[in-house]
Design an enzyme around this catalytic site. Structure first.
Site, short mmCIF file in Angstrom:
data_model
loop_
_atom_site.label_atom_id
_atom_site.label_comp_id
_atom_site.label_asym_id
_atom_site.label_seq_id
_atom_site.Cartn_x
_atom_site.Cartn_y
_atom_site.Cartn_z
CE LYS A 177 45.85 15.64 62.21
NZ LYS A 177 44.75 15.08 62.98
CG HIS A 185 33.64 30.90 40.31
ND1 HIS A 185 32.76 30.68 41.35
CD2 HIS A 185 34.44 31.92 40.71
CE1 HIS A 185 33.03 31.52 42.33
NE2 HIS A 185 34.05 32.30 41.96
NE ARG A 190 37.37 30.02 45.04
CZ ARG A 190 37.37 31.33 44.84
NH1 ARG A 190 38.40 32.05 45.24
NH2 ARG A 190 36.35 31.91 44.24
NE ARG A 201 36.19 39.34 45.04
CZ ARG A 201 37.20 40.03 45.55
NH1 ARG A 201 37.03 41.26 45.93
NH2 ARG A 201 38.41 39.49 45.66
CB THR A 202 33.51 32.95 46.36
OG1 THR A 202 33.95 33.60 45.16
CG2 THR A 202 32.57 31.82 46.03
N1 CP Z 1 35.24 36.63 42.27
C1 CP Z 1 35.82 35.77 43.12
O1 CP Z 1 35.72 34.53 42.98
O2 CP Z 1 36.48 36.39 44.15
P1 CP Z 1 37.19 35.67 45.36
O3 CP Z 1 38.37 34.89 44.80
O4 CP Z 1 37.59 36.74 46.31
O5 CP Z 1 36.20 34.70 45.96
#
Ligand code: CP
Length: 308
Positions: A86, A135, A107, A57-58
């Protein structure tokens, strides 16, 4: 309100006015997010997508947001196929990538990684999740979902599942405290919300209650926010197996719920929401995933200075 060139790292840096400003911008983006209108607002801009942990999603909603606004996306792809394999450090990776793009979505499994990256980057870093940390764009889309599908004023919400390691609920709690929400925390005792977060959000205006089961909270709440027990965050797999499957929503659980109750989940779910719940008017999690697009369009437009 000036978001231009600002990193988005944690909800702790947000006031209620800032959040309301982003949610209002997101509402204007919805027709573009749905493909009903076209836009070249971010034409000529490039977004780097650096994901050191899995995501659907993100990552995809950031990419969709950029493409729907006429911008381009540069995806690092698999970490194993990059020079990180590396031994290149995060700091060096960021110092290189910031020369290629206008903003970086990151992320990373380590808490604090996005903050560290922002110290080495000349372009805005957008934190897409740092370990059990924060997040923030998930929280913004969660708030947008609550505003669109329920109400942010006088909200009674229950947060259930992994409240210890769950970064989405940590960020959400900070934001909900700004709206004076009544928050019920539901988790096995091993996965309670960290004490320092509870103390912080009470100081900011939230009213908190802690219970052990969904049944104790379901009658009273407007929103039930479920989360997955995150196997990957447990240092000891035996500890995970002790708490896995302890909280689950079924059609039976919902018999006592208000008709207008909305069930949210950041997804992915494992088995904490029975599939039969998907067909009830309470299910809101797939809409919630879509709302990531207009919200991330608003964030990108603001930090890249295309809107104010
Ligand atoms: N909600 C969320 O962060 O989903 P993903 O891990 O799929 O990005």
């Amino acid at each position: 309100m000036n978001f231009k060139d600002q990193p988005i790292i944690s909800m702790r840096n947000f006031s209620r006015e800032m959040i309301d400003h982003i949610l209002a911008a997101a509402e204007k983006m919805e027709p573009i997010a749905r493909g009903e209108e076209r836009s070249d607002l971010l034409s000529g801009k490039i977004l780097a997508v650096l994901f050191f942990e899995p995501s659907t999603r993100t990552r995809m909603s950031f990419e969709t947001a950029m493409l729907r606004l006429g911008g381009d996306v540069l995806n690092l792809g698999s970490v194993d196929a990059s020079s990180i394999a590396k031994g290149e450090t995060l700091a060096d990776t960021i110092r290189v990538v910031d020369g290629y793009v206008d903003a970086i979505v990151l992320r990373h499994p380590k808490e604090g990684a996005a903050h560290l990256a922002s110290e080495f980057s000349s372009v805005p870093i957008l934190n897409a999740g740092d370990g059990a940390g924060h997040h923030p764009t998930q929280t913004l889309l969660d708030l947008y979902t609550i505003k669109r599908e329920s109400h942010l004023e006088d909200l009674k919400i229950a947060l259930a599942g992994d409240l210890k390691y769950g970064r989405t609920v940590h960020s959400l709690c900070y934001a909900l405290s700004l709206y004076g929400a009544q928050i019920t925390l539901i988790s096995p005792k091993e996965l309670r919300m960290p004490e320092e977060i509870i103390n912080d959000i009470i100081a900011k205006g939230a009213k908190i209650k802690e219970v052990d089961t969904i049944e104790e909270a379901i009658k009273d709440v407007d929103v039930l926010y479920m989360t997955r027990i995150q196997k990957e965050r447990f240092p000891d797999p035996a500890e995970y197996h002790k708490v896995a499957n302890k909280l689950k929503i079924t059609a039976e659980t919902l018999k006592e719920a208000k008709p207008e109750l909305k069930i949210m989940h950041p997804l992915p779910r494992v088995n904490e929401i029975d599939n039969k719940v998907d067909d009830t008017p309470h299910a809101c999690y797939f809409k919630q995933a879509f709302y990531g697009v207009p919200v991330r369009m608003a964030v990108l437009g603001l930090v890249l200075g295309a809107i104010e």
